[in-house]
Design a protein around this motif. Sequence first.
Motif, mmCIF file in Angstrom:
data_model
loop_
_atom_site.group_PDB
_atom_site.id
_atom_site.type_symbol
_atom_site.label_atom_id
_atom_site.label_comp_id
_atom_site.label_asym_id
_atom_site.label_seq_id
_atom_site.Cartn_x
_atom_site.Cartn_y
_atom_site.Cartn_z
ATOM 1 N N ILE A 73 0.825 -1.214 0.000
ATOM 2 C CA ILE A 73 0.000 0.000 0.000
ATOM 3 C C ILE A 73 0.862 1.269 0.000
ATOM 4 O O ILE A 73 0.334 2.379 0.022
ATOM 5 C CB ILE A 73 -0.949 0.034 1.217
ATOM 6 N N TYR B 184 0.315 3.838 -2.919
ATOM 7 C CA TYR B 184 -0.951 4.558 -2.741
ATOM 8 C C TYR B 184 -0.787 5.670 -1.710
ATOM 9 O O TYR B 184 -1.219 6.806 -1.924
ATOM 10 C CB TYR B 184 -2.048 3.580 -2.305
ATOM 11 N N CYS B 185 -0.134 5.342 -0.596
ATOM 12 C CA CYS B 185 0.078 6.341 0.458
ATOM 13 C C CYS B 185 0.982 7.465 -0.018
ATOM 14 O O CYS B 185 0.724 8.648 0.266
ATOM 15 C CB CYS B 185 0.681 5.677 1.696
ATOM 16 N N ASN C 277 1.431 8.542 -3.089
ATOM 17 C CA ASN C 277 0.730 9.365 -4.068
ATOM 18 C C ASN C 277 -0.370 10.217 -3.434
ATOM 19 O O ASN C 277 -0.663 11.317 -3.904
ATOM 20 C CB ASN C 277 0.134 8.475 -5.165
ATOM 21 N N ARG C 278 -0.972 9.720 -2.370
ATOM 22 C CA ARG C 278 -2.069 10.440 -1.717
ATOM 23 C C ARG C 278 -1.576 11.446 -0.677
ATOM 24 O O ARG C 278 -2.090 12.563 -0.583
ATOM 25 C CB ARG C 278 -3.010 9.434 -1.037
#
Length: 331
Positions: A206, A209-210, A212-213
């Motif tokens: 993950i 995702y982290c 990029n967010r």
Amino acid sequence: MMLRVGTIIPVLGANKISFAGALVFAAGLGAIPHMPDAISLGAIVLIAGAAFGALDVAMNTEAAALESRLAKSSMSSFHALFSVGNLAGAGICGMLLRQDYNIASCLGTAGICVGALVVFAYRRSPSDPQSFQARKVGSSTRTSYNSAENRRLLLLGGIAFLALFAEGALCDWIAIYLVDILHTTESTAAFGFATFAGAMALGRSIGDYCNNRLGSIRVFRGGALIVAVSVSCTLSTGNLALVFLALFFAGLGISNLVPRIFSSAGRSQSIPSSVAMSRVATMGYAGLLLGPPFIGFIAQSTSLVTSFVFIAVAMITVASGSRLTDWSKQI
């Protein structure tokens, strides 16, 4: 070997170095159980280790180039597969040994699997990967680069050293801490290590995702601080449930440190990415090698609890150097 391969990659290409390194490593795995004496065993282990070092630098260089082309975080996903492979390999070999297969069968099977996978991947890779060519900076024969970037790369290598120092120390000493300090059974200690390793695999899956967010610097700094807090909680409680929870968060926190460091090394502005990667990786793996024996030395001189304090301090230092992982930030 890791330092040298950085200057070879711009000439031969990362895919060819990866292919050759993986094949030699696979052959070494199969040959290790059949060595007749310690000298020949040492020689084959040395060759296999050098091949794996070359493979590591080449793969991470190409992964960093692909990440740059995609313009979004993807390095953690590659490292997640590495973690899953570690867990799968250990599990499969464990099952084979339980079925009365010997270690030669385990290593031979592993060597065949690695060889088959690398041939499959190489046949489907571009002969002249544009991803690496796009990241190649300057001539491969250059020996001097921007002094400011050299200093920054040295500092980034220091962060890599501390991050892998902590990772190696935790991997090697978690189970011993649980048995010697908390007086658990060996099976419980093994489950504690599995909790940490599983959390690392989860965290890397993950991680992109982290990043990029939330932003890669926030994830990097927060991860290092989570490890420091988790180690401190482990040292301050005897409650096994809380210790396991702390180990889980330590695995999550540490999971995306090395991927981010390697990604940053591959984004060097004036130094060829392969050269930068080889320098940072060499310093990082030095930490991985030195971390466990250093913790053992401190534990023998003082106590295991005291030695774990060094891991927390290393993580706080890593967190303070988070800006080094973003080349757009001044230091």
